[in-house]
Design a protein around this motif. Structure first.
Motif, PDB file in Angstrom:
ATOM      1  N   VAL A  13     105.096 -15.946 -34.004  1.00 25.82           N
ATOM      2  CA  VAL A  13     104.328 -16.545 -32.906  1.00 25.82           C
ATOM      3  C   VAL A  13     105.123 -16.464 -31.606  1.00 25.82           C
ATOM      4  CG1 VAL A  13     103.457 -18.730 -31.986  1.00 25.82           C
ATOM      5  CG2 VAL A  13     102.920 -18.068 -34.331  1.00 25.82           C
ATOM      6  N   ASN A  14     106.386 -16.837 -31.658  1.00 28.77           N
ATOM      7  CA  ASN A  14     107.219 -16.814 -30.454  1.00 28.77           C
ATOM      8  C   ASN A  14     107.431 -15.392 -29.957  1.00 28.77           C
ATOM      9  OD1 ASN A  14     108.701 -17.923 -28.405  1.00 28.77           O
ATOM     10  ND2 ASN A  14     110.247 -18.862 -29.705  1.00 28.77           N
ATOM     11  N   ALA A  15     107.752 -14.487 -30.867  1.00 25.60           N
ATOM     12  CA  ALA A  15     108.017 -13.103 -30.458  1.00 25.60           C
ATOM     13  C   ALA A  15     106.769 -12.443 -29.883  1.00 25.60           C
ATOM     14  CB  ALA A  15     108.539 -12.304 -31.652  1.00 25.60           C
ATOM     15  N   LEU A  16     105.627 -12.647 -30.518  1.00 19.47           N
ATOM     16  CA  LEU A  16     104.398 -12.034 -30.016  1.00 19.47           C
ATOM     17  C   LEU A  16     104.001 -12.600 -28.661  1.00 19.47           C
ATOM     18  CD1 LEU A  16     102.293 -11.806 -33.303  1.00 19.47           C
ATOM     19  CD2 LEU A  16     103.271  -9.912 -31.998  1.00 19.47           C
ATOM     20  N   MET A  17     104.226 -13.901 -28.474  1.00 15.18           N
ATOM     21  CA  MET A  17     103.943 -14.495 -27.163  1.00 15.18           C
ATOM     22  C   MET A  17     104.778 -13.819 -26.079  1.00 15.18           C
ATOM     23  SD  MET A  17     104.475 -18.457 -25.973  1.00 15.18           S
ATOM     24  CE  MET A  17     106.265 -18.367 -26.162  1.00 15.18           C
ATOM     25  N   ALA A  46      98.845 -19.691 -36.428  1.00 17.37           N
ATOM     26  CA  ALA A  46      97.965 -18.551 -36.200  1.00 17.37           C
ATOM     27  C   ALA A  46      96.887 -18.886 -35.167  1.00 17.37           C
ATOM     28  CB  ALA A  46      97.320 -18.113 -37.510  1.00 17.37           C
ATOM     29  N   VAL A  47      96.322 -20.095 -35.271  1.00 12.55           N
ATOM     30  CA  VAL A  47      95.308 -20.525 -34.310  1.00 12.55           C
ATOM     31  C   VAL A  47      95.904 -20.628 -32.913  1.00 12.55           C
ATOM     32  CG1 VAL A  47      93.845 -22.481 -33.648  1.00 12.55           C
ATOM     33  CG2 VAL A  47      93.860 -21.680 -36.007  1.00 12.55           C
ATOM     34  N   TRP A  95      96.395 -18.613 -27.513  1.00 11.48           N
ATOM     35  CA  TRP A  95      97.349 -18.499 -26.414  1.00 11.48           C
ATOM     36  C   TRP A  95      97.359 -17.094 -25.810  1.00 11.48           C
ATOM     37  CZ3 TRP A  95     102.342 -21.813 -26.635  1.00 11.48           C
ATOM     38  CH2 TRP A  95     102.957 -21.826 -25.376  1.00 11.48           C
ATOM     39  N   ILE A  96      97.502 -16.095 -26.656  1.00 14.54           N
ATOM     40  CA  ILE A  96      97.668 -14.738 -26.111  1.00 14.54           C
ATOM     41  C   ILE A  96      96.455 -13.851 -26.331  1.00 14.54           C
ATOM     42  CG2 ILE A  96     100.143 -14.908 -26.502  1.00 14.54           C
ATOM     43  CD1 ILE A  96      99.841 -12.902 -28.768  1.00 14.54           C
ATOM     44  N   SER A 151      90.550 -23.789 -19.453  1.00 14.88           N
ATOM     45  CA  SER A 151      91.603 -23.085 -20.190  1.00 14.88           C
ATOM     46  C   SER A 151      92.780 -24.012 -20.476  1.00 14.88           C
ATOM     47  CB  SER A 151      92.064 -21.849 -19.408  1.00 14.88           C
ATOM     48  OG  SER A 151      92.623 -22.224 -18.151  1.00 14.88           O
ATOM     49  N   MET A 152      93.152 -24.858 -19.522  1.00 16.66           N
ATOM     50  CA  MET A 152      94.259 -25.786 -19.746  1.00 16.66           C
ATOM     51  C   MET A 152      93.887 -26.862 -20.767  1.00 16.66           C
ATOM     52  SD  MET A 152      96.774 -24.621 -18.007  1.00 16.66           S
ATOM     53  CE  MET A 152      96.082 -23.015 -18.470  1.00 16.66           C
ATOM     54  N   VAL A 153      92.650 -27.351 -20.695  1.00 12.45           N
ATOM     55  CA  VAL A 153      92.189 -28.306 -21.699  1.00 12.45           C
ATOM     56  C   VAL A 153      92.203 -27.651 -23.081  1.00 12.45           C
ATOM     57  CG1 VAL A 153      90.154 -29.554 -22.528  1.00 12.45           C
ATOM     58  CG2 VAL A 153      90.834 -29.726 -20.135  1.00 12.45           C
ATOM     59  N   GLY A 154      91.783 -26.392 -23.145  1.00 12.04           N
ATOM     60  CA  GLY A 154      91.809 -25.673 -24.417  1.00 12.04           C
ATOM     61  C   GLY A 154      93.211 -25.516 -24.966  1.00 12.04           C
ATOM     62  N   MET A 155      94.185 -25.279 -24.080  1.00  8.67           N
ATOM     63  CA  MET A 155      95.561 -25.156 -24.529  1.00  8.67           C
ATOM     64  C   MET A 155      96.061 -26.472 -25.109  1.00  8.67           C
ATOM     65  SD  MET A 155      96.611 -22.142 -24.315  1.00  8.67           S
ATOM     66  CE  MET A 155      98.242 -22.642 -24.806  1.00  8.67           C
ATOM     67  N   LEU A 156      95.717 -27.586 -24.466  1.00  6.30           N
ATOM     68  CA  LEU A 156      96.123 -28.880 -25.008  1.00  6.30           C
ATOM     69  C   LEU A 156      95.434 -29.152 -26.340  1.00  6.30           C
ATOM     70  CD1 LEU A 156      96.258 -31.160 -21.836  1.00  6.30           C
ATOM     71  CD2 LEU A 156      98.143 -30.138 -23.090  1.00  6.30           C
ATOM     72  N   GLY A 157      94.201 -28.673 -26.480  1.00  3.03           N
ATOM     73  CA  GLY A 157      93.524 -28.803 -27.767  1.00  3.03           C
ATOM     74  C   GLY A 157      94.254 -28.054 -28.866  1.00  3.03           C
ATOM     75  N   LEU A 158      94.736 -26.861 -28.560  1.00  6.29           N
ATOM     76  CA  LEU A 158      95.500 -26.090 -29.542  1.00  6.29           C
ATOM     77  C   LEU A 158      96.780 -26.818 -29.937  1.00  6.29           C
ATOM     78  CD1 LEU A 158      95.144 -22.547 -27.908  1.00  6.29           C
ATOM     79  CD2 LEU A 158      94.111 -23.276 -30.065  1.00  6.29           C
ATOM     80  N   ILE A 159      97.430 -27.437 -28.957  1.00  7.34           N
ATOM     81  CA  ILE A 159      98.659 -28.175 -29.255  1.00  7.34           C
ATOM     82  C   ILE A 159      98.348 -29.437 -30.047  1.00  7.34           C
ATOM     83  CG2 ILE A 159     100.630 -29.364 -28.217  1.00  7.34           C
ATOM     84  CD1 ILE A 159     100.412 -27.382 -25.880  1.00  7.34           C
ATOM     85  N   ALA A 160      97.203 -30.064 -29.752  1.00  9.40           N
ATOM     86  CA  ALA A 160      96.800 -31.257 -30.506  1.00  9.40           C
ATOM     87  C   ALA A 160      96.581 -30.935 -31.977  1.00  9.40           C
ATOM     88  CB  ALA A 160      95.533 -31.856 -29.902  1.00  9.40           C
TER      89      ALA A 160
END
Length: 537
Positions: A42-46, A472-473, A478-479, A358-367
């Motif tokens: 995940v980190n490398a692909l980002m 994976a999600v 993210w990318i 998009s920012m709300v979606g990113m926080l959703g992914l982190i949640a």
């Protein structure tokens, strides 16, 4: 005993202290054969996906020079991402993902070290292992070597993948990420000596990482060249001041090496001064009376620290992202590629709403990471054998599990609500639509949580696979839009089926289906938990 015999015993004592390290290392790598590859990938692909994205976004030298100038004059963006030191694609890559890639490497490192030290002692497995021919410091050494392997693989992938942007810059960036990871690995090793609770050790080390982020952000907002004292106090600031692809400061790597060595020595010294299973700050015992008289109250007592930490973090993230919203139109400007990425992530309703979505979606992914961690608290209680005596009393399995699941699912709603309030505080407009956008992420978050419940309910051996799913999600969300991956790939994630709010059309059908899937997954997991044996050893 003769002097020669005494001297031999002293010399050989060091080797005995590390006896069995190789075996423990192999065992640790085998246990983490899923976790390490997933999170390193995940980190490398980002990181490795970013050069192509930036080349599409900023195709001309003038575009790249404009980004450098805009960042230098925007303290909020510097606080969020850091300063940029050159307009090459390599330097922009290090700027765009450096802070977050470094933070992810630190998180994985601290989790690995705590998992193979304090977690093992807390569960009682370390006592069993120590009864064999295993040295006193072998466990700690194996844990640090496991983190070192993960960070070394990340460094190799980054150095090889970014070599086309400049071999020296790629090597510096890779070594910086690995060094940052080891700083927090050795820091976690120290923290693990002070607390008997693995959960508290993880929380305290993560809190120190959060403090490092805040210090770096404060320093970068004050100076556009990374020269602030606050930036230099933070290991995250060391990574940016290494300046990959921008006349690298190789001597900064000595800071990582020195900090890791000093902290490692301190951890070894502390480990040698305490008994197995003990700590320098012993847990204060207390009877399960009053508010702790129910399974739900006990679950809240165990998880309230995590809920508080996530709540504060999401509120502050909302404030920061909300404060950036008014300036996003100026930053994107006439760059159609940047506008398209935001629209793929946040919808077609205009750049401001697309940025918010998009920012709300990113926080959703982190949640989704929060809900997995909270659900898997059940797994931790079971394998540490704390659940068995509780269930031996008049507490049913479903009642015990329900206490933790209520906190997991309601807690995810709480942190997203607080994120929405943070956005409202930072942006000062569209309070209702922003709150709705944050809460509409919940069905997708609950699907990930429901899958974690199902995996745990079927078998404790499958429980940790939920982290791979969450990773994976996160990677897809993210990318994926930046790489313009096919919609079919984006639809693999439950977040790909949510309406793009604010600004987009509400889709109650998709929301209802996702909620129903989450209910079915939770029900399946609880049914599996009722039927299987509880781990007793």
């Amino acid at each position: 005993m003769t002097a020669a015999t005494t001297d031999f015993a002293v010399r050989s004592g060091g080797s005995r202290q590390l006896a069995g390290t190789g075996t423990l290392l192999r065992f640790a790598l085998r246990r983490d054969r899923v976790m390490i590859p997933v999170w390193v990938a995940v980190n490398a692909l980002m990181i490795l996906s970013m050069p192509n994205t930036l080349e599409n976004l900023y195709a001309t030298p003038a575009d790249r020079a404009s980004v450098v100038q805009d960042t230098a004059t925007n303290a909020s963006f510097r606080a969020l991402i850091g300063p940029v030191f050159d307009d090459s694609i390599g330097a922009l890559t290090a700027w765009r993902v450096g802070v977050y890639a470094g933070a992810l490497a630190a998180v994985v490192s601290l989790l690995l070290v705590v998992r193979h030290t304090r977690d093992e002692e807390e569960s009682g497995r370390q006592e069993l292992v120590a009864s064999g021919m295993v040295g006193r410091r072998a466990s700690l050494t194996a844990a640090l070597l496991t983190a070192a392997v993960a960070n070394a693989v990340l460094a190799l992938l980054v150095a090889a993948g970014l070599a086309g942007q400049g071999a020296s810059g790629a090597l510096a960036f890779g070594l910086g990420l690995a060094g940052l990871g080891m700083v927090f690995a050795t820091l976690a090793a120290i923290v693990a000596q002070f607390t008997e609770s693995a959960r508290l050790a993880r929380g305290l080390t993560a809190g120190l990482l959060g403090a490092a982020f805040v210090l770096r952000a404060a320093g970068d907002s004050a100076a556009d060249d990374g020269s602030s004292v606050l930036t230099w106090v933070s290991p995250l600031g060391w990574l940016e001041n290494l300046r990959p692809f921008a006349d690298e400061r190789w001597w900064v790597l000595l800071l990582f090496a020195g900090a890791a060595v000093v902290q490692g020595v301190v951890a070894y010294e502390l480990a040698g001064r305490r008994d197995l299973g003990m700590s320098f700050l012993p847990t204060r015992p207390g009877p399960a009376e009053g508010r702790l008289g129910t399974a739900g109250a006990l679950a809240w007592r165990l998880q309230r620290g995590g809920v508080l930490g996530w709540s504060i973090g999401f509120f502050l993230a909302g404030v920061i992202y909300g404060g950036l919203t008014d300036g996003v139109a100026d930053l994107v400007g006439d760059n159609e590629n940047a506008r398209e990425i935001f629209q793929r992530m946040g919808g077609q309703s205009g750049i401001t709403d697309a940025f918010l979505a998009s920012m709300v979606g990113m926080l959703g992914l982190i949640a989704a990471l929060y809900i997995v961690a909270s659900v898997l608290r059940l797994h931790g209680e079971e394998i540490s054998m704390r659940a068995e005596p509780l269930l031996a009393n008049a507490v049913g399995r479903l009642r015990w599990a329900a206490g933790h699941l209520v906190i997991a699912f309601a807690g995810s709603a709480l942190i997203m609500l607080l994120a929405g309030l943070g956005f409202a505080a930072g942006y000062g407009k569209e309070v209702g639509p922003i709150l709705g956008a944050c809460l509409i992420q919940l069905p997708a978050i609950w699907v990930i949580g429901g899958l974690a419940v199902l995996l745990y309910g079927v078998s404790p051996r499958l429980a940790l696979t939920a982290w791979g799913v969450a990773g994976a999600v996160l990677l897809i969300g993210w990318i994926g839009p930046a790489l313009d991956v096919p919609q079919a790939v984006l639809d693999v994630s439950p977040f790909g089926h949510l309406p793009k709010l604010p600004g987009g059309d509400m889709e109650w059908g998709a929301v209802s289906v996702l909620t129903g899937i989450a209910v079915v997954l939770v029900a399946g997991g609880l049914a599996g938990l009722r039927q299987r044996d509880v781990t007793s050893s």
